[in-house]
Scaffold this active site. Structure first.
Site, PDB file in Angstrom:
ATOM      1  CG  ASP A  10      -1.789   1.151   1.389  1.00 11.68           C
ATOM      2  OD1 ASP A  10      -1.700   2.093   0.575  1.00 11.68           O
ATOM      3  OD2 ASP A  10      -2.604   1.142   2.320  1.00 11.68           O
ATOM      4  N   GLY A  32      -9.430   3.924  -6.398  1.00  9.42           N
ATOM      5  CA  GLY A  32      -8.116   3.321  -6.532  1.00  9.42           C
ATOM      6  C   GLY A  32      -7.074   3.934  -5.614  1.00  9.42           C
ATOM      7  CB  VAL A  33      -3.438   4.451  -6.070  1.00  7.55           C
ATOM      8  CG1 VAL A  33      -3.328   5.363  -7.269  1.00  7.55           C
ATOM      9  CG2 VAL A  33      -2.278   4.661  -5.115  1.00  7.55           C
ATOM     10  CG  ASP A  34      -6.625  10.382  -6.533  1.00  6.82           C
ATOM     11  OD1 ASP A  34      -5.573  10.941  -6.194  1.00  6.82           O
ATOM     12  OD2 ASP A  34      -7.679  10.992  -6.801  1.00  6.82           O
ATOM     13  N   GLY A 120      -5.122   0.889 -13.606  1.00  8.67           N
ATOM     14  CA  GLY A 120      -6.331   0.443 -12.919  1.00  8.67           C
ATOM     15  C   GLY A 120      -7.557   0.867 -13.708  1.00  8.67           C
ATOM     16  CB  VAL A 121     -10.083   3.510 -12.999  1.00  7.65           C
ATOM     17  CG1 VAL A 121     -11.255   4.165 -13.712  1.00  7.65           C
ATOM     18  CG2 VAL A 121     -10.502   3.049 -11.612  1.00  7.65           C
TER      19      VAL A 121
HETATM   20  N1  AR6 Z   1      -1.228   1.502  -3.128  1.00  6.93           N
HETATM   21  C1  AR6 Z   1      -0.571   1.270  -4.292  1.00  6.93           C
HETATM   22  N2  AR6 Z   1      -1.203   1.022  -5.470  1.00  6.93           N
HETATM   23  C2  AR6 Z   1      -2.554   1.012  -5.434  1.00  6.93           C
HETATM   24  C3  AR6 Z   1      -3.313   1.260  -4.266  1.00  6.93           C
HETATM   25  C4  AR6 Z   1      -2.583   1.516  -3.068  1.00  6.93           C
HETATM   26  N3  AR6 Z   1      -3.200   1.765  -1.926  1.00  6.93           N
HETATM   27  N4  AR6 Z   1      -4.635   1.176  -4.588  1.00  6.93           N
HETATM   28  C5  AR6 Z   1      -4.700   0.873  -5.903  1.00  6.93           C
HETATM   29  N5  AR6 Z   1      -3.459   0.769  -6.415  1.00  6.93           N
HETATM   30  P1  AR6 Z   1      -5.991   3.405 -10.339  1.00  6.93           P
HETATM   31  P2  AR6 Z   1      -5.629   4.901 -12.862  1.00  6.93           P
HETATM   32  C6  AR6 Z   1      -3.023   0.458  -7.787  1.00  6.93           C
HETATM   33  O1  AR6 Z   1      -7.304   2.881 -10.786  1.00  6.93           O
HETATM   34  O2  AR6 Z   1      -5.764   3.652 -13.653  1.00  6.93           O
HETATM   35  C7  AR6 Z   1      -9.116   7.271  -9.881  1.00  6.93           C
HETATM   36  O3  AR6 Z   1     -10.476   7.271  -9.618  1.00  6.93           O
HETATM   37  C8  AR6 Z   1      -3.998  -0.263  -8.688  1.00  6.93           C
HETATM   38  O4  AR6 Z   1      -4.061  -1.660  -8.360  1.00  6.93           O
HETATM   39  O5  AR6 Z   1      -5.862   3.899  -8.944  1.00  6.93           O
HETATM   40  O6  AR6 Z   1      -4.544   5.866 -13.211  1.00  6.93           O
HETATM   41  C9  AR6 Z   1      -8.597   8.634 -10.297  1.00  6.93           C
HETATM   42  O7  AR6 Z   1      -9.249   9.682  -9.653  1.00  6.93           O
HETATM   43  C10 AR6 Z   1      -3.357  -0.019 -10.050  1.00  6.93           C
HETATM   44  O8  AR6 Z   1      -2.278  -0.943 -10.244  1.00  6.93           O
HETATM   45  O9  AR6 Z   1      -5.468   4.627 -11.286  1.00  6.93           O
HETATM   46  C11 AR6 Z   1      -8.846   8.626 -11.778  1.00  6.93           C
HETATM   47  O10 AR6 Z   1     -10.173   8.978 -12.092  1.00  6.93           O
HETATM   48  C12 AR6 Z   1      -2.764   1.392  -9.897  1.00  6.93           C
HETATM   49  O11 AR6 Z   1      -2.782   1.662  -8.489  1.00  6.93           O
HETATM   50  C13 AR6 Z   1      -8.613   7.196 -12.157  1.00  6.93           C
HETATM   51  O12 AR6 Z   1      -8.880   6.423 -10.993  1.00  6.93           O
HETATM   52  C14 AR6 Z   1      -3.511   2.479 -10.633  1.00  6.93           C
HETATM   53  O13 AR6 Z   1      -4.907   2.239 -10.565  1.00  6.93           O
HETATM   54  C15 AR6 Z   1      -7.169   6.951 -12.527  1.00  6.93           C
HETATM   55  O14 AR6 Z   1      -7.031   5.635 -12.970  1.00  6.93           O
END
Ligand code: AR6
Length: 171
Positions: A10, A32-34, A120-121
């Protein structure tokens, strides 16, 4: 000399100077991560983000990290939404890593943690994204000493490790 490490876990647990978040253009809290970073940092993060929004895809902007202390800064970058690969996605993703490092340099950051932006998303194929992340970070001149690429799942972790083997961890 910049060291690049891969980690599994994390990103909100990272003890670094700056954490990069995979944001959307509004810099308001997403999923997600955000979402995880906003929950850990507290509501001031969205207020600070709104004050400097919008952030274009491929760009990066910094705010304080608030409740994520001892992390000092959150660097918000907006990845490309994957649409098959013929719409400049790779260049935008590379730009996310380059611009995040440039912002980190402006702030004097020595240690930084990145998530797997856009995988991710936003749907970017994780293997291609890992290769772009490692290649771009290795090609970018920076004063940052340690870059941690933090995967949240085993597959991403393995892909990042493989990308690093192709590009050994020091630049
Ligand atoms: N620590 C590390 N990595 C993580 C965590 C964490 N706590 N949680 C998720 N991930 P995403 P995107 C990973 O969807 O594709 C948001 O709503 C996850 O498994 O977070 O750039 C924003 O506001 C994946 O490998 O980001 C945007 O609208 C990676 O982080 C949109 O999502 C990225 O997944 C951005 O989408």
């Amino acid at each position: 000399m910049t060291a690049i490490e891969v980690a599994l876990g994390d990103i909100t647990r990272e003890r670094v100077d700056a954490v990069v978040t995979a944001a959307n253009e509004s810099l308001l809290s997403g999923g997600g991560v955000d979402g995880a970073i906003h929950r850990a940092a507290g509501p001031e993060l969205a207020e600070a983000g709104a004050a400097i929004a919008p952030c274009a895809p491929g760009d990066a902007k910094a705010t304080p990290a608030f409740g994520l202390a001892p992390v000092k800064y959150v660097i918000h970058t907006v990845g490309p939404i994957w649409d098959g690969g013929a719409y400049g996605e790779a260049e935008l993703l590379a730009s996310c890593y380059r611009r995040s490092l440039a912002v980190a340099d402006e702030l004097g950051v020595r240690r930084i943690a990145f998530p797997a932006i856009a995988t991710g998303v936003y749907g970017y194929p994780p293997g291609e994204a890992a290769a772009i992340a490692v290649r771009t970070l290795r090609e970018t001149r920076t004063g940052v000493e340690l870059i941690r690429l933090v995967a949240f799942d085993e597959e991403t972790h393995e892909l990042l490790e493989a990308a690093l083997v192709g590009h050994p961890g020091r630049v």
